[in-house]
Design a protein around this motif. Structure first.
Motif, PDB file in Angstrom:
ATOM      1  N   LYS A  53      14.486  28.028 -25.102  1.00 54.48           N
ATOM      2  CA  LYS A  53      13.087  28.160 -24.470  1.00 54.48           C
ATOM      3  C   LYS A  53      11.975  28.627 -25.431  1.00 54.48           C
ATOM      4  O   LYS A  53      12.418  29.205 -26.337  1.00 54.48           O
ATOM      5  CB  LYS A  53      13.163  29.627 -23.708  1.00 54.48           C
ATOM      6  N   ALA A  54      10.871  27.958 -25.091  1.00 59.06           N
ATOM      7  CA  ALA A  54       9.552  28.316 -25.836  1.00 59.06           C
ATOM      8  C   ALA A  54       8.913  29.258 -25.212  1.00 59.06           C
ATOM      9  O   ALA A  54       8.567  29.220 -24.193  1.00 59.06           O
ATOM     10  CB  ALA A  54       8.651  26.974 -26.181  1.00 59.06           C
ATOM     11  N   SER A  55       8.528  30.684 -25.928  1.00 59.07           N
ATOM     12  CA  SER A  55       8.198  31.738 -25.138  1.00 59.07           C
ATOM     13  C   SER A  55       6.568  31.895 -24.809  1.00 59.07           C
ATOM     14  O   SER A  55       6.305  32.246 -23.975  1.00 59.07           O
ATOM     15  CB  SER A  55       8.461  33.116 -26.023  1.00 59.07           C
ATOM     16  N   ASN A  56       6.078  30.627 -25.440  1.00 65.50           N
ATOM     17  CA  ASN A  56       4.429  30.462 -24.999  1.00 65.50           C
ATOM     18  C   ASN A  56       4.029  28.973 -24.577  1.00 65.50           C
ATOM     19  O   ASN A  56       3.122  28.633 -24.789  1.00 65.50           O
ATOM     20  CB  ASN A  56       3.700  30.674 -26.378  1.00 65.50           C
ATOM     21  N   ALA A 109      10.018  25.148 -21.259  1.00 62.48           N
ATOM     22  CA  ALA A 109       9.038  25.929 -20.905  1.00 62.48           C
ATOM     23  C   ALA A 109       9.412  27.297 -20.438  1.00 62.48           C
ATOM     24  O   ALA A 109      10.576  27.439 -20.038  1.00 62.48           O
ATOM     25  CB  ALA A 109       8.102  25.204 -19.650  1.00 62.48           C
ATOM     26  N   LYS A 110       8.539  28.346 -20.596  1.00 61.04           N
ATOM     27  CA  LYS A 110       8.733  29.574 -20.237  1.00 61.04           C
ATOM     28  C   LYS A 110       8.097  29.920 -18.812  1.00 61.04           C
ATOM     29  O   LYS A 110       8.795  30.753 -18.070  1.00 61.04           O
ATOM     30  CB  LYS A 110       8.220  30.580 -21.172  1.00 61.04           C
ATOM     31  N   LEU A 111       7.021  28.869 -18.423  1.00 62.66           N
ATOM     32  CA  LEU A 111       6.296  29.517 -17.249  1.00 62.66           C
ATOM     33  C   LEU A 111       5.932  28.224 -16.428  1.00 62.66           C
ATOM     34  O   LEU A 111       5.825  27.178 -17.110  1.00 62.66           O
ATOM     35  CB  LEU A 111       5.077  30.286 -17.502  1.00 62.66           C
ATOM     36  N   PHE A 112       6.232  28.416 -15.340  1.00 61.36           N
ATOM     37  CA  PHE A 112       5.671  27.213 -14.511  1.00 61.36           C
ATOM     38  C   PHE A 112       4.713  27.779 -13.415  1.00 61.36           C
ATOM     39  O   PHE A 112       5.003  28.812 -12.462  1.00 61.36           O
ATOM     40  CB  PHE A 112       7.104  26.693 -13.418  1.00 61.36           C
ATOM     41  N   ILE A 113       3.592  27.250 -13.359  1.00 64.67           N
ATOM     42  CA  ILE A 113       2.471  27.931 -12.862  1.00 64.67           C
ATOM     43  C   ILE A 113       1.858  27.099 -11.637  1.00 64.67           C
ATOM     44  O   ILE A 113       1.812  25.682 -11.921  1.00 64.67           O
ATOM     45  CB  ILE A 113       1.266  28.291 -13.770  1.00 64.67           C
ATOM     46  N   GLY A 114       1.704  27.610 -10.320  1.00 68.19           N
ATOM     47  CA  GLY A 114       1.110  27.018  -9.188  1.00 68.19           C
ATOM     48  C   GLY A 114      -0.379  27.335  -9.135  1.00 68.19           C
ATOM     49  O   GLY A 114      -0.743  28.341  -9.261  1.00 68.19           O
ATOM     50  N   PHE A 115      -1.239  26.283  -8.568  1.00 76.04           N
ATOM     51  CA  PHE A 115      -2.591  26.703  -8.320  1.00 76.04           C
ATOM     52  C   PHE A 115      -2.914  26.929  -6.760  1.00 76.04           C
ATOM     53  O   PHE A 115      -4.242  26.823  -6.470  1.00 76.04           O
ATOM     54  CB  PHE A 115      -3.415  25.435  -8.948  1.00 76.04           C
ATOM     55  N   GLY A 116      -1.903  27.024  -5.959  1.00 78.70           N
ATOM     56  CA  GLY A 116      -2.170  27.383  -4.668  1.00 78.70           C
ATOM     57  C   GLY A 116      -1.579  26.107  -3.717  1.00 78.70           C
ATOM     58  O   GLY A 116      -1.583  26.360  -2.657  1.00 78.70           O
ATOM     59  N   PHE A 117      -1.490  25.056  -4.327  1.00 85.64           N
ATOM     60  CA  PHE A 117      -1.131  23.745  -3.497  1.00 85.64           C
ATOM     61  C   PHE A 117      -0.591  22.949  -4.523  1.00 85.64           C
ATOM     62  O   PHE A 117      -0.666  22.840  -5.721  1.00 85.64           O
ATOM     63  CB  PHE A 117      -2.294  23.167  -3.201  1.00 85.64           C
ATOM     64  N   LYS A 122       1.142  38.712 -19.677  1.00 81.92           N
ATOM     65  CA  LYS A 122       1.827  39.543 -20.762  1.00 81.92           C
ATOM     66  C   LYS A 122       2.994  39.896 -20.469  1.00 81.92           C
ATOM     67  O   LYS A 122       3.949  39.823 -21.135  1.00 81.92           O
ATOM     68  CB  LYS A 122       0.960  40.596 -21.178  1.00 81.92           C
ATOM     69  N   ALA A 123       3.377  40.278 -19.251  1.00 82.74           N
ATOM     70  CA  ALA A 123       4.795  40.733 -18.762  1.00 82.74           C
ATOM     71  C   ALA A 123       5.692  39.457 -18.707  1.00 82.74           C
ATOM     72  O   ALA A 123       6.864  39.859 -19.048  1.00 82.74           O
ATOM     73  CB  ALA A 123       4.567  41.439 -17.289  1.00 82.74           C
ATOM     74  N   ILE A 124       5.270  38.454 -18.124  1.00 84.86           N
ATOM     75  CA  ILE A 124       6.159  37.552 -18.233  1.00 84.86           C
ATOM     76  C   ILE A 124       6.704  36.741 -19.452  1.00 84.86           C
ATOM     77  O   ILE A 124       7.879  36.685 -19.563  1.00 84.86           O
ATOM     78  CB  ILE A 124       5.507  36.104 -17.333  1.00 84.86           C
ATOM     79  N   MET A 125       5.585  36.902 -20.636  1.00 83.74           N
ATOM     80  CA  MET A 125       6.189  36.686 -21.753  1.00 83.74           C
ATOM     81  C   MET A 125       7.250  37.527 -22.514  1.00 83.74           C
ATOM     82  O   MET A 125       7.997  37.156 -23.332  1.00 83.74           O
ATOM     83  CB  MET A 125       4.919  36.539 -22.594  1.00 83.74           C
ATOM     84  N   LYS A 126       7.188  38.757 -21.982  1.00 84.84           N
ATOM     85  CA  LYS A 126       8.194  39.702 -22.503  1.00 84.84           C
ATOM     86  C   LYS A 126       9.495  39.763 -21.669  1.00 84.84           C
ATOM     87  O   LYS A 126      10.496  40.167 -22.224  1.00 84.84           O
ATOM     88  CB  LYS A 126       7.888  41.072 -22.610  1.00 84.84           C
ATOM     89  N   THR A 127       9.448  38.957 -20.496  1.00 85.57           N
ATOM     90  CA  THR A 127      10.529  39.059 -19.725  1.00 85.57           C
ATOM     91  C   THR A 127      11.642  37.823 -19.875  1.00 85.57           C
ATOM     92  O   THR A 127      11.341  36.753 -20.059  1.00 85.57           O
ATOM     93  CB  THR A 127      10.225  39.004 -18.206  1.00 85.57           C
ATOM     94  N   GLN A 128      12.951  38.181 -20.038  1.00 89.14           N
ATOM     95  CA  GLN A 128      13.997  37.258 -20.221  1.00 89.14           C
ATOM     96  C   GLN A 128      14.773  37.078 -18.575  1.00 89.14           C
ATOM     97  O   GLN A 128      15.089  37.851 -18.241  1.00 89.14           O
ATOM     98  CB  GLN A 128      15.065  37.841 -21.233  1.00 89.14           C
ATOM     99  N   VAL A 129      14.852  35.600 -18.747  1.00 90.13           N
ATOM    100  CA  VAL A 129      15.541  35.265 -17.029  1.00 90.13           C
ATOM    101  C   VAL A 129      16.428  34.388 -17.266  1.00 90.13           C
ATOM    102  O   VAL A 129      16.370  33.611 -18.224  1.00 90.13           O
ATOM    103  CB  VAL A 129      14.519  35.013 -16.072  1.00 90.13           C
ATOM    104  N   ASP A 130      17.537  34.402 -16.526  1.00 89.67           N
ATOM    105  CA  ASP A 130      18.709  33.200 -16.764  1.00 89.67           C
ATOM    106  C   ASP A 130      18.127  32.481 -15.669  1.00 89.67           C
ATOM    107  O   ASP A 130      17.689  32.532 -14.636  1.00 89.67           O
ATOM    108  CB  ASP A 130      20.034  33.950 -16.145  1.00 89.67           C
ATOM    109  N   PRO A 131      18.709  31.015 -15.734  1.00 85.38           N
ATOM    110  CA  PRO A 131      18.334  30.017 -14.896  1.00 85.38           C
ATOM    111  C   PRO A 131      19.079  30.313 -13.511  1.00 85.38           C
ATOM    112  O   PRO A 131      20.235  30.929 -13.615  1.00 85.38           O
ATOM    113  CB  PRO A 131      19.175  28.722 -15.314  1.00 85.38           C
ATOM    114  N   TYR A 132      18.530  30.312 -12.349  1.00 88.48           N
ATOM    115  CA  TYR A 132      18.959  30.935 -11.177  1.00 88.48           C
ATOM    116  C   TYR A 132      18.594  29.746  -9.949  1.00 88.48           C
ATOM    117  O   TYR A 132      17.490  29.135  -9.927  1.00 88.48           O
ATOM    118  CB  TYR A 132      18.259  31.974 -10.504  1.00 88.48           C
ATOM    119  N   LEU A 133      19.584  29.469  -8.847  1.00 90.80           N
ATOM    120  CA  LEU A 133      19.724  28.826  -7.986  1.00 90.80           C
ATOM    121  C   LEU A 133      20.287  29.312  -6.765  1.00 90.80           C
ATOM    122  O   LEU A 133      21.436  29.480  -6.913  1.00 90.80           O
ATOM    123  CB  LEU A 133      20.103  27.155  -8.052  1.00 90.80           C
TER     124      LEU A 133
END
Length: 792
Positions: free
Chosen positions: A458-461, A527-535, A610-621
């Motif tokens: 994972k790339a943290s940024n 990727a570290k983050l998946f971001i939605g724009f509302g739609f 900022k909080a997400i960049m410091k958070t470690q998560v495992d793949p979850y389904l």
């Protein structure tokens, strides 16, 4: 070089000139005779079966003595022609012999065509004479038979006044005026006679009683059902790929997805088989009709597959097909109206008549487009068989919109509702409302080795934007929060473009263009983050991102989006309020995998990054979105959901005097009494029922969730009695039965109890500050919200 005798040319030319008028004349007579005989004889043969031809009246006119007289006149005319032709031939013969006495052989050659023509004319005359005799015999026999039928059945072809068939006279009247409006009536033998009307209305439809003089053996002999075959789990999906067809980009996409997930489906089938043990499962005959892919509905998705269009529906349909096939059922797949008509047995015409055969399918999976096509082409059979239909409905249909009369009277009528189905027949992509059945889809499941590799790579940024269409990037104000995100992370996009970069995508976004699914998965794994724009709302991509170890960041909606304030939901058969882009991810997954923030609040948004960049998560389904979870859910539906059975009693006085409920020890809710017998055929089992009186203004869905339970609409009939209120220690000063989607409920202020009059309006959705709703709840399996603990 070949030479031709000049005399020969002259003789051939003379012969053709001489015979051409006769040939044309004979040809004309032959054609007229053929047409006349086809009309007369065809009509007469058709009248041998009473009521078979729409031309019966006309045939009786042409088939009388007039037609026999015409045939005799034609025969006499041909005999006269033969005599005159014979005289002309003798004159021609003598003239030719006089001019060419030295070449008798050549003269004989010139006369031979005339002689052959004479023989043919004589043969025609003889045939016409023979036909006239035969027609006379047929007509005599037909008239005699018709007289006997008329004498024997004239009094029996009147619309009966039978109280068991009150609609019969009116239907006969309608048939008299409109039977020619659709060719399907003639297909079933209607010809404008009273007998044909009654035969059709008693044997094809069911509005009139059977006619006593009709042979009822054929009508009563229903085809024997095929012997039931036990379904067996399948692991090889190659035959399914053939069933899915080809030629459309959407089908190609669905087949690629199914092929890529084959090993996961096989593994899930083995696990579920061990879990179910020796449970016997009948193989169902299932028709899958994907209406939105038909040309008649526009097939708007196929052209957009390669241009970043929404693929959620196709993802779900591919997984539905795979699940049904892996469970071992017999499938038929159609993506055209012609295929649908053929598989259903639709008669030729405009769709007003029933099917030509009993429906050969136990279940039909379709969408709203397919539902409309079936109604247009199945006639009365649609009402008869609609209990077997399952509608794949992305956003859900609430009972208030589903009941046609109620929706029309109370302003809930939309383009998509009013079908009067059991609300559980609508199957959604996410568990929006318990009123519908949650169908879902699957996301690719990772093994432990893959999960560890993802965590290490994972790339943290690195952030990936949710959205492949340029329209998603036109959001007003996006520049503000994207600028904040760009300060901390490298932003990647997968926006479709043809020749140049879409102008809506900022220059600092690294756009990869539209990626195939395997490459998109690899991007998410980095990727570290998946971001939605509302739609788009509630698509499969956020679950795929979370399953690949991403954190999903989405916008909170204030006020919530609904059909009242947002164009996307306008016209959809639901009043649901959406508080975020993906409510399922927010409510059923939540932190640390899902963060929901106000994008208009820069401080809140930046703090979340900022909080997400410091958070470690495992793949979850979630389990319900794995292949095994979907197989388990669909298996339970097929085994236990039966919407063709007669509904349970809901009217006053229908319940037994001995109540099956007891007040819980803490006196907050009702439970099913241990010594009470379970309701036969009820699913989910009534042992799991818990009932609360909701606070004013709360939906039953919310009231049950407050207690860690799920609202279960199939339990409403058991609570729909005055006794349930009394057991909750709520005295009813009055009790009324009305048709309302919020009942049963207690009115505020006062102590007026209202019970539900219409079973189709039982609903977990809807609230009013005027009412405290009486709500049925149940438990659910961990990771499988659609099923209770004892539902397998």
């Amino acid at each position: 070089m070949i030479t031709v005798n000049p005399d020969g040319k002259i003789m051939i030319r003379r012969c053709l000139v001489t015979l051409r008028p006769f040939r044309l004349f004979v040809l004309g007579i032959g054609f007229f005779t053929l047409c006349f005989l086809m009309t007369s004889l065809g009509g007469q043969f058709s009248t041998r079966r009473l009521g078979d031809s729409p031309f019966t009246i006309r045939t009786e006119v042409l088939g009388g003595p007039e037609s026999r007289g015409v045939l005799r006149k034609m025969s006499d005319l041909l005999e006269l022609m033969v005599k005159r032709m014979d005289m002309l031939a003798r004159l021609e013969n003598s003239s030719e012999l006089h001019r060419a006495a030295s070449d008798t052989h050549l003269a004989a050659d010139r006369l031979s065509p005339g002689a052959g023509l004479m023989e043919r004319i004589q043969a025609i005359a003889q045939n016409v004479s023979d036909i006239a005799v035969k027609v006379d015999q047929i007509l005599r026999h037909s008239m005699l038979l018709h007289t006997k039928v008329s004498e024997g059945r004239q009094d029996q072809c009147e619309a009966p006044s039978d109280p068991k068939f009150p609609d019969c006279p009116g239907k006969v009247e309608w048939m008299r005026a409109r039977w020619t409006s659709d060719p399907c009536y003639a297909f079933f033998g209607v010809d404008g006679t009273e007998c044909s009307f009654l035969i059709y209305l008693s044997e094809v439809e069911w509005f009139c009683p059977p006619l006593p003089w009709r042979n009822q053996t054929r009508a009563q002999m229903a085809p024997k059902p095929l012997p039931r075959v036990q379904s067996v789990f399948r692991s090889n999906l190659s035959h399914l790929l053939e069933l899915m067809g080809s030629g459309k980009e959407s089908l190609i996409f669905m087949k690629k997805r199914t092929k890529r997930l084959t090993s996961q489906w096989a593994t899930a089938a083995q696990r579920l088989a061990r879990k179910l043990g020796d449970i016997q499962r009948d193989q169902k005959q299932i028709l899958v009709h994907i209406g939105f892919l038909t040309e008649e509905s526009g097939d708007v998705f196929s052209p957009r597959v390669l241009k970043g269009g929404p693929l959620g529906e196709m993802v779900q349909w591919a997984d539905i097909l795979a699940a049904l096939y892996v469970l071992g059922h017999s499938l038929r797949v159609t993506v055209s109206l012609k295929e649908l008509q053929s598989n259903l047995g639709v008669p030729p015409g405009r769709g007003n008549c029933p099917l030509t055969m009993p429906l050969p399918f136990d279940l039909i999976y379709t969408d709203y487009h397919g539902l409309q096509q079936m109604k247009q082409h199945m006639g009365l059979s649609f009402k008869k068989y609609r209990c077997r239909i399952r509608v794949i409905d992305t956003f859900g249909t609430e009972p208030a919109y589903n009941h046609e009369e109620y929706a029309t009277l109370h302003g809930y009528r939309t383009n998509w509702g009013y079908w009067n189905l059991n609300p559980k027949q609508f199957m959604t992509m996410f568990p929006h409302t318990p009123d519908n059945s949650f169908m879902g889809f699957v996301s690719e499941e990772l093994n432990e080795t893959e999960k560890q590799l993802i965590k290490g790579g994972k790339a943290s940024n690195m952030a990936v934007v949710y959205g492949k269409e340029t329209s998603i990037w036109k959001l007003q104000g996006k520049e503000k929060f994207l600028a904040i995100l760009n300060k901390y992370m490298e932003i990647h996009g997968t926006v479709y473009y043809e020749s140049q970069r879409p102008p809506e995508v900022p220059a600092f976004v690294k756009n990869h263009g539209l990626l195939p699914q395997p490459e998109f998965q690899q991007l998410l794994r980095k990727a570290k983050l998946f971001i939605g724009f509302g739609f788009p709302y509630e698509g499969p991509a956020p679950l795929e991102a979370i399953a690949n170890g991403c954190v999903f960041l989405q916008s909170r909606f204030s006020p919530p989006h609904s059909s009242l304030n947002h164009e996307f939901f306008r016209g959809k058969p639901t009043s649901r309020e959406v508080f975020s882009q993906h409510p399922y991810a927010e409510n059923f997954i939540g932190k640390p995998h899902v963060w929901t923030v106000d994008y208009n609040n820069s401080e809140e948004f930046e703090a979340a990054i900022k909080a997400i960049m410091k958070t470690q998560v495992d793949p979850y389904l979630p389990y319900e979105y794995t292949c095994q979870g979907m197989l388990e859910r669909i298996h339970a539906y097929i085994q236990h959901q039966d919407f063709c059975a007669a509904p349970g009693p809901t009217l006053p006085g229908a319940h037994a005097s001995q109540s099956p409920f007891v007040l819980a020890p803490n006196a907050t809710h009702l439970e099913w009494a241990r010594n009470a017998s379970l309701a036969p055929g009820a699913w989910p089992p009534t042992r799991s029922l818990r009932a609360w009186l909701a606070a004013p203004g709360r939906t039953c869905s919310d009231a049950c969730l407050d207690h860690g339970l799920i609202c279960e609409p199939s339990f409403f009939p058991f609570l729909n009695s005055r006794d349930a209120f009394l057991k909750l220690q709520v005295p009813c000063d009055s009790t009324e039965w009305e048709m309302h989607h919020l009942y049963p409920a207690l009115a505020q202020p006062g102590q007026e109890c209202y019970l539900q009059k219409e079973p189709l309006l039982f609903s977990c959705a809807g609230a009013s500050t005027k009412y405290q709703r009486l709500c049925p709840c149940r438990d659910f399996r961990k990771g499988q919200v659609a099923l209770c603990q004892g539902c397998l």
